[in-house]
Design a protein around this motif. Structure first.
Motif, PDB file in Angstrom:
ATOM      1  N   THR A  62      -7.756  -4.585   6.322  1.00 57.15           N
ATOM      2  CA  THR A  62      -7.234  -3.223   6.489  1.00 57.15           C
ATOM      3  C   THR A  62      -7.640  -2.589   7.813  1.00 57.15           C
ATOM      4  O   THR A  62      -7.019  -1.622   8.239  1.00 57.15           O
ATOM      5  CB  THR A  62      -7.717  -2.316   5.344  1.00 57.15           C
ATOM      6  OG1 THR A  62      -9.146  -2.348   5.303  1.00 57.15           O
ATOM      7  CG2 THR A  62      -7.146  -2.775   4.011  1.00 57.15           C
ATOM      8  N   ASN A 118       0.840  -1.199   0.000  1.00 54.32           N
ATOM      9  CA  ASN A 118       0.000   0.000   0.000  1.00 54.32           C
ATOM     10  C   ASN A 118       0.878   1.253   0.000  1.00 54.32           C
ATOM     11  O   ASN A 118       2.114   1.167  -0.100  1.00 54.32           O
ATOM     12  CB  ASN A 118      -0.990  -0.020   1.174  1.00 54.32           C
ATOM     13  CG  ASN A 118      -0.290   0.012   2.531  1.00 54.32           C
ATOM     14  OD1 ASN A 118       0.874   0.419   2.662  1.00 54.32           O
ATOM     15  ND2 ASN A 118      -1.001  -0.406   3.554  1.00 54.32           N
ATOM     16  N   GLU A 143       0.047  -5.601   1.545  1.00 57.33           N
ATOM     17  CA  GLU A 143      -1.397  -5.748   1.717  1.00 57.33           C
ATOM     18  C   GLU A 143      -1.912  -7.049   1.136  1.00 57.33           C
ATOM     19  O   GLU A 143      -2.973  -7.528   1.537  1.00 57.33           O
ATOM     20  CB  GLU A 143      -2.158  -4.560   1.144  1.00 57.33           C
ATOM     21  CG  GLU A 143      -1.967  -4.316  -0.330  1.00 57.33           C
ATOM     22  CD  GLU A 143      -2.674  -3.067  -0.802  1.00 57.33           C
ATOM     23  OE1 GLU A 143      -3.074  -2.225   0.021  1.00 57.33           O
ATOM     24  OE2 GLU A 143      -2.834  -2.931  -2.024  1.00 57.33           O
TER      25      GLU A 143
END
Length: 108
Positions: free
Chosen positions: A72, A9, A15
């Motif tokens: 996230t 990211n 990620e």
């Protein structure tokens, strides 16, 4: 060839990662490159689950396909632990790539 794709990211955090293909270093059941990649990647996923209690979104398929997406919405401490485990996985995969570059490639 095993292909590893690491996606980061905007904060340079991993990620997701995707692994696909077969090394074809040796016949099925004797391929140390495939075995090493599998052990390192599944070990990292299992460590994330066991040590943080977080279960990433995991997709598996034919031809050695594994996709792992990290959630996230994590607190900072958990995120740091997961990143350390993923960076450790990447170091191990890069070591395999260094020694067996004809059979594995990593893109970031």
């Amino acid at each position: 060839m095993v292909k590893v794709k690491i996606r980061r990211n905007e904060h340079n955090e991993i990620e997701s990662f995707t692994i696909s293909g077969h090394a074809n270093f040796a016949k099925k059941g004797s391929d140390i490159v495939c075995a090493g990649v599998s052990a390192v990647s599944f070990g990292a996923v299992n460590a994330i689950i066991s040590l943080t209690g977080i279960t990433p979104a995991i997709e598996q398929g034919a031809d050695g396909f594994l996709h792992c997406l990290i959630p996230t919405d994590l607190d900072e401490s958990t995120k740091e632990k997961i990143q350390l485990l993923l960076e450790g996985m990447l170091v191990s995969l890069e070591t395999i790539e260094r020694d067996y570059e004809k059979y594995i490639t990593i893109s970031k």
